[in-house]
Scaffold this motif. Sequence first.
Motif, PDB file in Angstrom:
ATOM      1  N   ALA A 265       0.836  -1.210   0.000  1.00  0.00           N
ATOM      2  CA  ALA A 265       0.000   0.000   0.000  1.00  0.00           C
ATOM      3  C   ALA A 265       0.871   1.259   0.000  1.00  0.00           C
ATOM      4  O   ALA A 265       0.538   2.269  -0.620  1.00  0.00           O
ATOM      5  CB  ALA A 265      -0.942   0.010   1.206  1.00  0.00           C
ATOM      6  N   GLN A 266       2.003   1.163   0.675  1.00  0.00           N
ATOM      7  CA  GLN A 266       2.944   2.296   0.691  1.00  0.00           C
ATOM      8  C   GLN A 266       3.546   2.493  -0.696  1.00  0.00           C
ATOM      9  O   GLN A 266       3.539   3.593  -1.237  1.00  0.00           O
ATOM     10  CB  GLN A 266       4.054   2.001   1.722  1.00  0.00           C
ATOM     11  CG  GLN A 266       5.235   2.936   1.672  1.00  0.00           C
ATOM     12  CD  GLN A 266       5.052   4.116   2.612  1.00  0.00           C
ATOM     13  OE1 GLN A 266       4.880   3.912   3.811  1.00  0.00           O
ATOM     14  NE2 GLN A 266       5.060   5.324   2.077  1.00  0.00           N
ATOM     15  N   GLU A 267       3.970   1.359  -1.275  1.00  0.00           N
ATOM     16  CA  GLU A 267       4.675   1.428  -2.557  1.00  0.00           C
ATOM     17  C   GLU A 267       3.746   1.831  -3.701  1.00  0.00           C
ATOM     18  O   GLU A 267       4.087   2.662  -4.530  1.00  0.00           O
ATOM     19  CB  GLU A 267       5.285   0.045  -2.812  1.00  0.00           C
ATOM     20  CG  GLU A 267       6.005  -0.130  -4.124  1.00  0.00           C
ATOM     21  CD  GLU A 267       6.265  -1.625  -4.379  1.00  0.00           C
ATOM     22  OE1 GLU A 267       6.592  -2.342  -3.410  1.00  0.00           O
ATOM     23  OE2 GLU A 267       6.093  -2.059  -5.531  1.00  0.00           O
ATOM     24  N   ARG A 268       2.544   1.280  -3.726  1.00  0.00           N
ATOM     25  CA  ARG A 268       1.684   1.480  -4.898  1.00  0.00           C
ATOM     26  C   ARG A 268       0.643   2.575  -4.725  1.00  0.00           C
ATOM     27  O   ARG A 268       0.122   3.101  -5.706  1.00  0.00           O
ATOM     28  CB  ARG A 268       0.991   0.163  -5.248  1.00  0.00           C
ATOM     29  CG  ARG A 268       2.014  -0.899  -5.612  1.00  0.00           C
ATOM     30  CD  ARG A 268       1.403  -2.188  -6.076  1.00  0.00           C
ATOM     31  NE  ARG A 268       2.461  -3.098  -6.508  1.00  0.00           N
ATOM     32  CZ  ARG A 268       2.261  -4.358  -6.849  1.00  0.00           C
ATOM     33  NH1 ARG A 268       1.026  -4.863  -6.825  1.00  0.00           N
ATOM     34  NH2 ARG A 268       3.264  -5.119  -7.230  1.00  0.00           N
ATOM     35  N   LEU A 269       0.276   2.874  -3.452  1.00  0.00           N
ATOM     36  CA  LEU A 269      -0.734   3.914  -3.223  1.00  0.00           C
ATOM     37  C   LEU A 269      -0.158   5.112  -2.483  1.00  0.00           C
ATOM     38  O   LEU A 269      -0.838   6.125  -2.318  1.00  0.00           O
ATOM     39  CB  LEU A 269      -1.908   3.349  -2.395  1.00  0.00           C
ATOM     40  CG  LEU A 269      -2.745   2.252  -3.060  1.00  0.00           C
ATOM     41  CD1 LEU A 269      -3.649   1.578  -2.031  1.00  0.00           C
ATOM     42  CD2 LEU A 269      -3.588   2.837  -4.194  1.00  0.00           C
ATOM     43  N   GLY A 270       1.067   4.970  -2.010  1.00  0.00           N
ATOM     44  CA  GLY A 270       1.682   6.061  -1.262  1.00  0.00           C
ATOM     45  C   GLY A 270       1.044   6.277   0.101  1.00  0.00           C
ATOM     46  O   GLY A 270       1.075   7.391   0.637  1.00  0.00           O
ATOM     47  N   LEU A 271       0.425   5.224   0.673  1.00  0.00           N
ATOM     48  CA  LEU A 271      -0.288   5.375   1.943  1.00  0.00           C
ATOM     49  C   LEU A 271       0.586   4.936   3.113  1.00  0.00           C
ATOM     50  O   LEU A 271       1.256   3.909   3.047  1.00  0.00           O
ATOM     51  CB  LEU A 271      -1.566   4.532   1.936  1.00  0.00           C
ATOM     52  CG  LEU A 271      -2.613   4.918   0.897  1.00  0.00           C
ATOM     53  CD1 LEU A 271      -3.790   3.952   0.953  1.00  0.00           C
ATOM     54  CD2 LEU A 271      -3.079   6.346   1.117  1.00  0.00           C
TER      55      LEU A 271
ATOM     56  N   GLU B  62      -9.200  -0.325  -2.749  1.00  0.00           N
ATOM     57  CA  GLU B  62      -7.859  -0.650  -3.237  1.00  0.00           C
ATOM     58  C   GLU B  62      -7.092  -1.516  -2.230  1.00  0.00           C
ATOM     59  O   GLU B  62      -6.466  -2.513  -2.601  1.00  0.00           O
ATOM     60  CB  GLU B  62      -7.080   0.660  -3.490  1.00  0.00           C
ATOM     61  CG  GLU B  62      -7.452   1.349  -4.796  1.00  0.00           C
ATOM     62  CD  GLU B  62      -6.948   0.548  -5.999  1.00  0.00           C
ATOM     63  OE1 GLU B  62      -5.746   0.240  -6.055  1.00  0.00           O
ATOM     64  OE2 GLU B  62      -7.768   0.198  -6.866  1.00  0.00           O
ATOM     65  N   ILE B  63      -7.134  -1.138  -0.956  1.00  0.00           N
ATOM     66  CA  ILE B  63      -6.373  -1.894   0.051  1.00  0.00           C
ATOM     67  C   ILE B  63      -6.973  -3.297   0.221  1.00  0.00           C
ATOM     68  O   ILE B  63      -6.255  -4.294   0.332  1.00  0.00           O
ATOM     69  CB  ILE B  63      -6.344  -1.141   1.401  1.00  0.00           C
ATOM     70  CG1 ILE B  63      -5.698   0.239   1.225  1.00  0.00           C
ATOM     71  CG2 ILE B  63      -5.577  -1.940   2.457  1.00  0.00           C
ATOM     72  CD1 ILE B  63      -5.948   1.198   2.373  1.00  0.00           C
ATOM     73  N   ALA B  64      -8.297  -3.375   0.220  1.00  0.00           N
ATOM     74  CA  ALA B  64      -8.949  -4.690   0.383  1.00  0.00           C
ATOM     75  C   ALA B  64      -8.578  -5.604  -0.783  1.00  0.00           C
ATOM     76  O   ALA B  64      -8.354  -6.809  -0.598  1.00  0.00           O
ATOM     77  CB  ALA B  64     -10.466  -4.514   0.473  1.00  0.00           C
ATOM     78  N   LYS B  65      -8.483  -5.043  -1.973  1.00  0.00           N
ATOM     79  CA  LYS B  65      -8.120  -5.869  -3.143  1.00  0.00           C
ATOM     80  C   LYS B  65      -6.653  -6.263  -3.120  1.00  0.00           C
ATOM     81  O   LYS B  65      -6.282  -7.291  -3.680  1.00  0.00           O
ATOM     82  CB  LYS B  65      -8.478  -5.124  -4.432  1.00  0.00           C
ATOM     83  CG  LYS B  65      -9.978  -5.187  -4.714  1.00  0.00           C
ATOM     84  CD  LYS B  65     -10.382  -4.360  -5.905  1.00  0.00           C
ATOM     85  CE  LYS B  65     -11.856  -4.582  -6.223  1.00  0.00           C
ATOM     86  NZ  LYS B  65     -12.406  -3.503  -7.046  1.00  0.00           N
ATOM     87  N   MET B  66      -5.831  -5.450  -2.471  1.00  0.00           N
ATOM     88  CA  MET B  66      -4.425  -5.852  -2.280  1.00  0.00           C
ATOM     89  C   MET B  66      -4.317  -6.958  -1.231  1.00  0.00           C
ATOM     90  O   MET B  66      -3.452  -7.827  -1.315  1.00  0.00           O
ATOM     91  CB  MET B  66      -3.583  -4.647  -1.830  1.00  0.00           C
ATOM     92  CG  MET B  66      -3.296  -3.673  -2.945  1.00  0.00           C
ATOM     93  SD  MET B  66      -2.288  -2.307  -2.324  1.00  0.00           S
ATOM     94  CE  MET B  66      -2.171  -1.326  -3.823  1.00  0.00           C
ATOM     95  N   LEU B  67      -5.183  -6.906  -0.247  1.00  0.00           N
ATOM     96  CA  LEU B  67      -5.156  -7.906   0.831  1.00  0.00           C
ATOM     97  C   LEU B  67      -5.682  -9.263   0.338  1.00  0.00           C
ATOM     98  O   LEU B  67      -5.204 -10.323   0.756  1.00  0.00           O
ATOM     99  CB  LEU B  67      -6.002  -7.392   2.006  1.00  0.00           C
ATOM    100  CG  LEU B  67      -6.126  -8.277   3.236  1.00  0.00           C
ATOM    101  CD1 LEU B  67      -4.752  -8.584   3.838  1.00  0.00           C
ATOM    102  CD2 LEU B  67      -7.020  -7.603   4.287  1.00  0.00           C
ATOM    103  N   ASN B  68      -6.642  -9.230  -0.558  1.00  0.00           N
ATOM    104  CA  ASN B  68      -7.318 -10.440  -1.016  1.00  0.00           C
ATOM    105  C   ASN B  68      -6.362 -11.562  -1.450  1.00  0.00           C
ATOM    106  O   ASN B  68      -6.459 -12.690  -0.946  1.00  0.00           O
ATOM    107  CB  ASN B  68      -8.313 -10.053  -2.129  1.00  0.00           C
ATOM    108  CG  ASN B  68      -9.025 -11.233  -2.744  1.00  0.00           C
ATOM    109  OD1 ASN B  68      -8.407 -12.257  -3.055  1.00  0.00           O
ATOM    110  ND2 ASN B  68     -10.335 -11.117  -2.934  1.00  0.00           N
ATOM    111  N   PRO B  69      -5.395 -11.296  -2.345  1.00  0.00           N
ATOM    112  CA  PRO B  69      -4.528 -12.409  -2.797  1.00  0.00           C
ATOM    113  C   PRO B  69      -3.687 -13.014  -1.681  1.00  0.00           C
ATOM    114  O   PRO B  69      -3.391 -14.211  -1.714  1.00  0.00           O
ATOM    115  CB  PRO B  69      -3.617 -11.751  -3.851  1.00  0.00           C
ATOM    116  CG  PRO B  69      -4.252 -10.458  -4.203  1.00  0.00           C
ATOM    117  CD  PRO B  69      -5.103 -10.039  -3.049  1.00  0.00           C
ATOM    118  N   TYR B  70      -3.329 -12.203  -0.696  1.00  0.00           N
ATOM    119  CA  TYR B  70      -2.577 -12.764   0.438  1.00  0.00           C
ATOM    120  C   TYR B  70      -3.446 -13.743   1.220  1.00  0.00           C
ATOM    121  O   TYR B  70      -2.998 -14.816   1.631  1.00  0.00           O
ATOM    122  CB  TYR B  70      -2.111 -11.645   1.386  1.00  0.00           C
ATOM    123  CG  TYR B  70      -1.027 -10.756   0.819  1.00  0.00           C
ATOM    124  CD1 TYR B  70       0.256 -11.252   0.617  1.00  0.00           C
ATOM    125  CD2 TYR B  70      -1.289  -9.427   0.503  1.00  0.00           C
ATOM    126  CE1 TYR B  70       1.263 -10.427   0.111  1.00  0.00           C
ATOM    127  CE2 TYR B  70      -0.290  -8.604  -0.004  1.00  0.00           C
ATOM    128  CZ  TYR B  70       0.982  -9.115  -0.205  1.00  0.00           C
ATOM    129  OH  TYR B  70       1.967  -8.310  -0.706  1.00  0.00           O
TER     130      TYR B  70
END
Lengths: 100, 453
Positions: free
Chosen positions: B335-341, B388-396
């Motif tokens: 999330a830091q790398e791709r969304l800058g959060l 966005e964050i939930a969709k990043m979490l999903n594959p993990y």
Amino acid sequence: MAEIGQIVDKVRSKNAGPFWVTIDIFCGSPEAFRRVSEGVSTERVAGLFRTDPAGMKRFDIPALNVVKFSLPRPQVQGTRFDRDMHGAAWAALVAEMDVN
Amino acid sequence: MTRVLVPSGALGLGYDADALERGLAARPDIIAIDGGSTDSGPSYLGRGVSKYSRASTKVEWRGLIEARARAGVPLVIGTAGTCGAGTAVDWLVEITREILTDLGQEATVAVLKSDQPGARVASALAEGRVTPLHPAPDISEALLAECSNIVALAGAEQIAAAIETGADIIIAGRTTDTAIIAALPLMRGDHAGAAWHGAKVGECGALCATNPQSGVILVEFDSESFTVTPLADGANATPHTVYAHMLYENSDPFILYEPGGHLDVTGADYAALDERRVRVTGSEWVPSPAYTVKLEGARRAGFQSVLLTLLRDRRYVENAEAWCADIVAKCRAKAQERLGLTEADYDLELRIIGRNATLGALENRTNGAVELGVMGLVTAKTPDMVDEIAKMLNPYLLHHPLTRDEEQPTFAFPFSPAEVERGEIYEFCLNHVMELRDPMEAFELTTLSLPHG
């Protein structure tokens, strides 16, 4: 030694508004009431909830054979950190305490 | 002597129709029912909606409107639509209109609104008329502006004003649970301590008796006492059940604060009149110098999605904590790398169901679970960020391996997509009282002739 839940009728916890939880131990008999009232310090209950005993309320009510504890909710009801909207599960911590 | 018929602890929970008939035969002076509570959480006040089904509400409310017409007495509901916000009051007014149309009845309806504009509370705060209770969150004008709804809990005075209009039906926004029951006995000069104490015992219906789900009770008030009579078959009030009800959802079972004073039941005496009825004397009402009403507010707290995955593989069940910690770290980095959060921009939490999802850090037991659920909670300021964050979490949650070199694992998603949008979430942010110079100054009372008015 016995678990409180095994010697009393019921241990119930509920919200008392969004900011407090209250725990009622219905002992069911004068003998069980005596064991709980004398055997459970406010400090021990505070330890279960990691709260300051000075911020808790305690009522020992022989007419009902009830010992009651109230404390500020560990998390305010319904914030994103709250895990139990109605506060009923905390009773288990008290029911599983040992008492002489 | 005043008789108050209480059909149940809340409209929407159902009541025993035969017991209600018995209550009508006892010639009540008023029918009073509660419509809500904060107990289901801040979302209802935040959104200004009811938690109960509209159809269930309509069926039960219709039964009470018919009962009221036959008895020729007022019907009052407090905290309409779960939260008592104006939109929830309007919702019940609309349902009332439909019912009266269906029945071919006309009725006068008094509508009491308890909504508090943030600016009103902010001025009261600036004037030193808002006092925190314990524990209270810090408040400011900015926080008050973030609240989607603020309500004040009306007391007996505002309900009395509504009763005095002579309305057939009173639909009130947020009130104290007791005010709708205590108002009429107080207006008639019954014992004030008994009025408030009987109201507290009666506000949950038959919860103060055996067979607590049966709902209907009658509370009779006079110059020195109140008497509670449960009306369903097999429901009995005993001194123990009535006294014990003071414990329920009360942090202090002896003192109850209300607008204008407090009830003290330390000296109350509970006596069985027979096997079914209990008479209570010795309750005391202590007026306060200032007239205060309690405030409830729900502020917007961001948006949230929830995800769920199930672990059944023994190695993953045994190492679930490390697995979750690794996922959180990796997802945060992404999330830091791709969304800058940064961590301050959002919350990401995994709770292990089967380990300590209920009690969190307070859990002091462990056992060997066969399977575990892992619930992911993602909270952030905007719906897009959450998504966005939930969709990043999903594959993990689907594939994250404990070790780098093992074959890619797959876990059990109970549904697709695994992430569920919960929309906007809210938090209770007020535990304060507001002092009023006049009980009606913060409440709005109007009357309607329904169904046509």
